[in-house]
Design an enzyme around this catalytic site. Structure first.
Site, PDB file in Angstrom:
ATOM      1  N   GLY A  51      92.243  -5.362 -28.192  1.00 23.96           N
ATOM      2  CA  GLY A  51      91.098  -6.014 -28.809  1.00 23.96           C
ATOM      3  C   GLY A  51      91.561  -7.229 -29.582  1.00 23.96           C
ATOM      4  O   GLY A  51      92.763  -7.388 -29.828  1.00 23.96           O
ATOM      5  N   CYS A  78      98.090  -2.117 -26.976  1.00 26.24           N
ATOM      6  CA  CYS A  78      97.960  -3.325 -27.794  1.00 26.24           C
ATOM      7  C   CYS A  78      97.227  -3.014 -29.110  1.00 26.24           C
ATOM      8  O   CYS A  78      97.771  -2.307 -29.940  1.00 26.24           O
ATOM      9  CB  CYS A  78      97.270  -4.414 -26.975  1.00 26.24           C
ATOM     10  SG  CYS A  78      97.798  -6.057 -27.454  1.00 26.24           S
ATOM     11  N   TYR A  79      95.992  -3.468 -29.298  1.00 20.29           N
ATOM     12  CA  TYR A  79      95.300  -3.127 -30.553  1.00 20.29           C
ATOM     13  C   TYR A  79      95.199  -1.605 -30.715  1.00 20.29           C
ATOM     14  O   TYR A  79      95.364  -1.070 -31.816  1.00 20.29           O
ATOM     15  CB  TYR A  79      93.893  -3.748 -30.587  1.00 20.29           C
ATOM     16  CG  TYR A  79      93.161  -3.456 -31.876  1.00 20.29           C
ATOM     17  CD1 TYR A  79      93.372  -4.235 -32.999  1.00 20.29           C
ATOM     18  CD2 TYR A  79      92.295  -2.362 -31.981  1.00 20.29           C
ATOM     19  CE1 TYR A  79      92.739  -3.945 -34.201  1.00 20.29           C
ATOM     20  CE2 TYR A  79      91.657  -2.063 -33.174  1.00 20.29           C
ATOM     21  CZ  TYR A  79      91.877  -2.859 -34.284  1.00 20.29           C
ATOM     22  OH  TYR A  79      91.255  -2.566 -35.464  1.00 20.29           O
ATOM     23  N   HIS A 166     100.178  -4.810 -21.548  1.00 19.45           N
ATOM     24  CA  HIS A 166      98.959  -4.395 -20.841  1.00 19.45           C
ATOM     25  C   HIS A 166      99.287  -3.815 -19.470  1.00 19.45           C
ATOM     26  O   HIS A 166      99.443  -4.561 -18.506  1.00 19.45           O
ATOM     27  CB  HIS A 166      98.012  -5.589 -20.687  1.00 19.45           C
ATOM     28  CG  HIS A 166      97.389  -6.004 -21.980  1.00 19.45           C
ATOM     29  ND1 HIS A 166      96.287  -5.375 -22.515  1.00 19.45           N
ATOM     30  CD2 HIS A 166      97.752  -6.948 -22.868  1.00 19.45           C
ATOM     31  CE1 HIS A 166      95.980  -5.929 -23.666  1.00 19.45           C
ATOM     32  NE2 HIS A 166      96.853  -6.884 -23.914  1.00 19.45           N
ATOM     33  N   GLU A 168      97.365  -2.457 -17.471  1.00 23.07           N
ATOM     34  CA  GLU A 168      96.223  -2.526 -16.565  1.00 23.07           C
ATOM     35  C   GLU A 168      96.134  -3.826 -15.775  1.00 23.07           C
ATOM     36  O   GLU A 168      95.394  -3.909 -14.807  1.00 23.07           O
ATOM     37  CB  GLU A 168      94.919  -2.308 -17.362  1.00 23.07           C
ATOM     38  CG  GLU A 168      94.550  -3.418 -18.358  1.00 23.07           C
ATOM     39  CD  GLU A 168      95.218  -3.289 -19.730  1.00 23.07           C
ATOM     40  OE1 GLU A 168      96.294  -2.658 -19.812  1.00 23.07           O
ATOM     41  OE2 GLU A 168      94.693  -3.845 -20.711  1.00 23.07           O
ATOM     42  N   SER A 220      66.098  -4.950  -0.816  1.00 27.14           N
ATOM     43  CA  SER A 220      66.204  -6.361  -0.442  1.00 27.14           C
ATOM     44  C   SER A 220      67.003  -6.505   0.847  1.00 27.14           C
ATOM     45  O   SER A 220      67.040  -7.560   1.446  1.00 27.14           O
ATOM     46  CB  SER A 220      66.929  -7.125  -1.553  1.00 27.14           C
ATOM     47  OG  SER A 220      68.290  -6.730  -1.581  1.00 27.14           O
ATOM     48  N   GLY A 221      67.661  -5.415   1.234  1.00 25.21           N
ATOM     49  CA  GLY A 221      68.565  -5.511   2.376  1.00 25.21           C
ATOM     50  C   GLY A 221      69.999  -5.743   1.914  1.00 25.21           C
ATOM     51  O   GLY A 221      70.929  -5.670   2.690  1.00 25.21           O
ATOM     52  N   GLY A 222      70.181  -6.053   0.632  1.00 25.49           N
ATOM     53  CA  GLY A 222      71.517  -6.272   0.067  1.00 25.49           C
ATOM     54  C   GLY A 222      72.196  -4.954  -0.299  1.00 25.49           C
ATOM     55  O   GLY A 222      71.619  -3.877  -0.139  1.00 25.49           O
ATOM     56  N   VAL A 223      73.407  -5.066  -0.808  1.00 26.67           N
ATOM     57  CA  VAL A 223      74.247  -3.886  -1.030  1.00 26.67           C
ATOM     58  C   VAL A 223      73.657  -2.936  -2.084  1.00 26.67           C
ATOM     59  O   VAL A 223      73.495  -1.740  -1.840  1.00 26.67           O
ATOM     60  CB  VAL A 223      75.647  -4.309  -1.534  1.00 26.67           C
ATOM     61  CG1 VAL A 223      76.557  -3.109  -1.668  1.00 26.67           C
ATOM     62  CG2 VAL A 223      76.251  -5.338  -0.628  1.00 26.67           C
ATOM     63  N   ASP A 224      73.339  -3.474  -3.262  1.00 28.03           N
ATOM     64  CA  ASP A 224      72.999  -2.597  -4.385  1.00 28.03           C
ATOM     65  C   ASP A 224      71.728  -1.788  -4.129  1.00 28.03           C
ATOM     66  O   ASP A 224      71.689  -0.587  -4.337  1.00 28.03           O
ATOM     67  CB  ASP A 224      72.840  -3.407  -5.679  1.00 28.03           C
ATOM     68  CG  ASP A 224      74.079  -4.223  -5.987  1.00 28.03           C
ATOM     69  OD1 ASP A 224      75.134  -3.937  -5.382  1.00 28.03           O
ATOM     70  OD2 ASP A 224      73.995  -5.152  -6.809  1.00 28.03           O
ATOM     71  N   SER A 225      70.684  -2.479  -3.677  1.00 27.80           N
ATOM     72  CA  SER A 225      69.431  -1.745  -3.482  1.00 27.80           C
ATOM     73  C   SER A 225      69.543  -0.786  -2.303  1.00 27.80           C
ATOM     74  O   SER A 225      68.987   0.314  -2.336  1.00 27.80           O
ATOM     75  CB  SER A 225      68.261  -2.719  -3.292  1.00 27.80           C
ATOM     76  OG  SER A 225      68.412  -3.478  -2.109  1.00 27.80           O
ATOM     77  N   LYS A 369      81.184  -3.002  -8.313  1.00 29.88           N
ATOM     78  CA  LYS A 369      80.643  -3.485  -7.037  1.00 29.88           C
ATOM     79  C   LYS A 369      81.396  -2.939  -5.818  1.00 29.88           C
ATOM     80  O   LYS A 369      80.772  -2.496  -4.849  1.00 29.88           O
ATOM     81  CB  LYS A 369      80.696  -5.020  -7.030  1.00 29.88           C
ATOM     82  CG  LYS A 369      79.983  -5.652  -5.859  1.00 29.88           C
ATOM     83  CD  LYS A 369      78.534  -5.871  -6.188  1.00 29.88           C
ATOM     84  CE  LYS A 369      77.804  -6.611  -5.091  1.00 29.88           C
ATOM     85  NZ  LYS A 369      76.415  -6.868  -5.490  1.00 29.88           N
TER      86      LYS A 369
END
Ligand code: XMP
Length: 513
Positions: A51, A78-79, A166, A168, A220-225, A369
């Site tokens: 942080g 770290c923090y 770090h 990560e 919508s035809g997209g990935v998420d929906s 995603k």
């Protein structure tokens, strides 16, 4: 489950990614999460993130009372390192020498966090202005670096570990090994979190939330929906209505393709509404981009609400609205300087939940995603729906500069389809974040055969990006642009000139409107 306490590091999400990639479920919680809420998650270990604050400053963020007394293995980064060691009497002070970037680490104890590091001294990524000056009683150093003699340490009972660097970030060599050692060697966790188990657990949770209620979802035809709807279909088959609205602003053949692909997948739960005329009539003569967006958004809600009412007649009252909200949208970003917690939420269908008194179902709230794509694969969602470039809600209306009409839509669709075809033929589709054509509101002089022409101009845009917030233009091999340009000028009537957009974002945006 591992709980990651977020002290405001820009890398906190990366910690979560690495932990999940290793097959352990984790969630990010604000650093000041109440003890009760934390223990309700039944965490098996805690990771304290980095942080921007300094632990010795007044008002430095600390976990709530009781959190550090939990009998759990803990890793401070770290923090987070400062939090763990100062709580037990260690000392952190300004190093007088800010250290950013790679630094060689000398591992002195090849056990625990560094099990298997025998003789290996990885380059690690540092980003700090403070360092550990003295260890609490009962702790020992396990690694050093030039500027941090105590670059990593552990409590002698092996339950608490801290690292100055770090693990990560990808620039830290063997960083994933450090995190894996923490999870599997120190905590004894199992790597049993997989997308299959996520899909099963989420289906059960959806069933509990929804009962025998009727759920509606905009596709919508997209990935998420699509993946959202697919999860609901798995959890409560027959209780779902997914509505795909053709707003007349979709790409070439898109309405038919989505109808075919998702109509097959969702069967009787799929509803197709062709509202093209309604949208295009309302847009006639409208020039201002924001006005276009408002008109499109407003009609979408009306059309969606009508579809919901129709669906009620068939399947009973609609009680729930499913939305494809993703994890980055819901992580509580806590200001480390103040008490306020803000939660961002997507409301793709505007005020509909309030208007129709719908409860939200957001099954992707815990996923990033690329995890959503993976969930889609597990659910058998057609690959064409998972790997598509993003497409804006207002569709081609923001890619025809100025007023939208049907003739221009036809021109733009053909040019766009050729461009995408050439990108796919060159094997570059997956290297590009988003690619499309734009129709400019000007005419330029050209020559075709022996005739002078005065025709339209198409601009091509292709970008690389992580999240759409910043972007760079894609460096094509010249022959891909040459072939796209030649084909567009030859095959699309009314276009004689093609330009390639070499603007980054900022200062430009991705879309031209
Ligand atoms: P900009 O143009 O803002 O685009 O740099 C960033 C990303 O957002 C998409 N975009 C939209 N998506 N409704 C949407 O659903 C919109 O009004 C809208 N405007 C831009 C754009 O395609 C890009 O992926």
């Amino acid at each position: 489950m591992i709980a990651i306490l977020d002290f405001g590091s820009q890398y906190t999400q990366l910690i979560a990614r690495r932990v999940r990639e290793a097959g352990v479920y984790c969630e990010i919680l604000p650093y000041n999460v109440e003890l009760e809420r934390l223990t309700a998650h039944e965490p098996e270990a805690l990771i304290l993130s980095g942080g921007p604050a300094s632990i010795y400053e007044e008002g430095a963020p600390h976990p709530q009372p009781g959190v550090l007394d939990l009998d759990l293995p803990m890793l401070g980064i770290c923090y987070g390192m400062g939090v763990l060691v100062t709580a037990e009497g260690g000392k952190v002070a300004s190093s007088g020498h800010r250290e950013y970037g790679p630094a060689p680490l000398t591992v002195t104890v090849s056990e625990g966090l560094f099990a298997g590091f025998n003789g290996d001294n990885p380059r690690v990524w540092m980003s700090h202005g403070d360092r550990l000056e003295s260890l609490p009683p009962g702790w020992s150093a396990i690694a050093t670096s030039k500027n941090s003699p105590l670059a990593a340490a552990q409590r002698d009972d092996g339950r608490r570990h801290v690292v100055q660097f770090h693990p990560e970030v990808v620039h830290t060599e063997r960083g994933s090994d450090v995190l894996s050692n923490f999870m599997f060697k120190v905590c004894g966790l199992k790597n049993d979190w997989s997308m299959e188990s996520f899909v099963d657990a989420t289906s059960r949770r959806i069933k509990e939330q929804v009962g025998d209620g009727h759920v509606i979802c905009g596709l919508s035809g997209g990935v998420d929906s699509t993946v959202t709807a697919a999860l609901l279909e798995r959890a409560v088959p027959g209780q779902l209505t997914c509505v795909f609205v053709n707003n007349g602003l979709l790409r070439k053949d898109e309405a038919d393709e989505v109808k075919g692909r998702l109509g097959d997948y969702f069967g009787a739960d799929f509803v197709y509404v062709d509202a093209s005329d309604r949208f295009l009539d309302a847009l006639a003569g409208v020039e201002d981009p924001e006005k276009k967006r408002k008109i499109i958004g407003g009609i979408f809600i009306d059309v969606f609400e009508d579809a919901a009412h129709d669906a009620q007649a068939r399947k009973g009252p609609v009680k729930f609205l499913a939305q494809g909200t993703l994890y980055p949208d819901v992580i509580e970003s806590v200001s480390v300087n103040g008490p306020s917690a803000t939660i961002k939420s997507h409301h793709n269908v505007g005020g509909l939940p309030e208007r129709m008194k719908l409860e939200l179902v957001e099954p992707l709230r815990e996923l990033f995603k690329d995890e959503v794509r993976e969930a889609g694969r597990v659910l058998g969602v057609p690959a064409d729906s998972l790997d598509r470039h993003p497409f804006p809600g207002p569709g081609l209306a923001v890619r025809i500069l100025g007023p939208v009409n049907r003739d221009d839509l036809a021109v733009l669709r053909d040019a766009d389809a050729i461009f995408i075809e050439e990108i796919r033929a060159a094997g570059l589709y997956d290297d590009i974040w988003q690619a499309f054509a734009v129709l400019l509101p000007i005419r330029t002089v050209g020559v075709q055969g022996d005739f002078r022409t005065y025709d339209k101009v198409i601009a091509l845009r292709a970008i690389t990006s992580e999240d759409g917030m910043t972007a760079d233009w894609f460096r094509f091999p010249p022959e891909v642009l040459a072939q796209s340009s030649a084909r567009i000028a030859n095959e699309v009537a009314g276009v004689s000139r093609v330009a390639y957009d070499i603007s980054s974002k900022p200062p430009a945006t991705v879309e031209w409107e």
